[in-house]
Design a protein around this motif. Structure first.
Motif: not given
Ligand code: PLP
Length: 422
Positions: A320, A406, A409-410, A413
């Motif tokens: 990501q 997840v 990661a988001k 980012r």
């Protein structure tokens, strides 16, 4: 990992009833007449108290409550809480069971590895001299009180040993170690994740030449699973592991493993015996059972499968971040024995991404959901073998629950992208 349903998910919308029902299903006692069978609604006290849980992208850090217990462990604890038992019987029986499973002579569930250091040291000081149990730590004049240790192994848990009235004698070379033994030497101590000139094998051999027991603190040093017996089989007389770190038992438990006579001596110095150094280090029946269940759970895991799963999580997060300018990612396993699992290391050029690691950590903490990164992020290494630095982000992935990689990661980012200079 286990097919566990995360507590957060259970406690999400309307999930409270599910949790209560599953605990009840496991926890119906054999003599049901004395207990109510109605499902009790679990109150979310974190919510009630206004304490916000977080996604653990840090690892097994004590202040961050270290680990969460697998469902099997939570269920065993809920069941154990329903009936009284004799604590000495439970400590004896659990010790025997653990010793068999962990391939050592004897075992004791303590209130953490730190407590195992206390009662293990007390065992060495009072061994064969029960009146000394009352004397330590203040009346040491007739007792052996010197503990040999490598200078590089002095660490943040020294105080646990010093509680017993001992003093450390530091050595650096094998030769110094061989010459440091005298009639006051009561024990030698090894920090398993520490660095130093003297190998484990030499450390044990020389201690035994002098008839002195040696202790190895391996608190944070599983996985690999086999470490649970590697050090006792190497000859260390006492070895401790935290119950609440990689083993994922109750945070307030630890394992003391080793020679039968020393474990017996440690028990005498421990709760529930009053007027002992360990009386304040009580382990409740639920916690004893919880650690036994955690050991059973951990022994049913597989090192290669755990490592592959952690690697996958780290790679999913790295993927990501791929297109953010100057960001470099690397999956690494700390070179020392502690926290020996894949972590994700993220570095970047601070001229192009105008944010420090410490600021990233703060932003992650302030988001919804709250996320805790490894405390090495943006600063000094948080534990042996981890990197550090102002433009360094460390993600500890092993305590993440299913699907949380997840989310981490988001959010990472988002935080990094928003700091990119244009
Ligand atoms: C965590 C740790 C301890 C203390 O363990 P607890 O189970 O929290 O008491 C002791 N020694 C080392 C090396 C540790 O990492």
């Amino acid at each position: 990992m286990s097919a566990s349903i995360s507590r957060r998910k259970l406690l999400g919308d309307g999930g409270q009833a599910i949790l209560a029902a599953s605990v009840t299903a496991y926890a119906t006692p054999s003599f049901g007449t004395r207990q109510s069978h109605s499902a009790v609604r679990a109150v979310d006290y974190y919510q009630k108290l206004g304490v916000t849980p977080f996604i653990n992208a840090a690892g097994t850090y004590t202040v961050l409550s270290a680990s969460t217990m697998p469902d099997e462990v939570q269920a065993a604890i809920a069941l154990a809480a329903k009936q009284p038992v004799n604590l000495n019987e439970l400590l004896d029986a659990s010790g025997e069971y653990l010793a068999k499973r962990l391939r050592c002579q004897a075992a004791l569930v303590t209130s953490g590895a730190a407590a195992a250091l206390v009662v293990g040291t007390a065992a060495c000081v009072t061994h064969g001299n029960d009146s000394a149990i009352l004397s330590i730590p203040t009346d040491m004049s007739t007792l052996k009180n010197e503990v040999l240790i490598q200078k590089t192994h002095r660490y943040g848990y020294d105080h646990a040993l010093r509680n017993c009235g001992i003093r450390f004698v530091e050595v650096e070379t094998l030769e110094q170690y061989e010459q440091a033994f005298n009639e006051r030497t009561v024990m030698t101590h090894f920090f398993n994740a520490g660095e130093g000139q003297i190998s484990r094998e030499d450390w044990v051999r020389v201690a035994h030449q002098h008839g002195v027991p040696c202790f190895n603190d391996a608190a944070a040093d599983v996985p690999p699973i086999s470490n649970l017996w590697n050090y006792t089989q190497m000859g260390f007389d006492l070895v401790t592991f935290s119950g609440g770190k990689g083993l994922r038992g109750p945070q307030c438990t630890g394992l003391l493993l080793g020679k039968k006579d020393l474990i017996e001596a440690a028990k005498k110095n421990n709760s529930p015996n009053s007027n002992t150094i360990g009386r304040g280090m009580k382990v409740a029946k639920e916690e004893v059972v919880g650690l036994v269940a955690a050991v059973d759970w951990f022994l049913s895991q597989d090192d290669a499968a755990m490592e592959a799963e952690y690697r996958k999580r780290a790679e999913r997060i790295a993927a990501q971040l791929k297109n953010i300018p100057t960001v470099k990612t690397q999956v690494f396993i700390p070179a020392v024995a502690a926290n020996h699992v894949p972590h994700l290391l993220i570095t970047y050029d601070q001229n192009q991404i105008k944010i420090t690691g410490a600021e990233v950590m703060q932003k992650m903490r302030e988001g919804k959901p709250r996320i805790e990164l490894n405390p090495s992020t943006g600063g000094a290494p948080a534990s042996a073998g981890l990197p550090g630095g102002p433009n360094t982000i460390v993600v500890g992935v092993w305590m993440l629950q299913s699907g949380e990689d997840v989310i981490v990661a988001k959010r990472l980012r988002e935080v990094l992208r928003s700091a990119v200079t244009t």
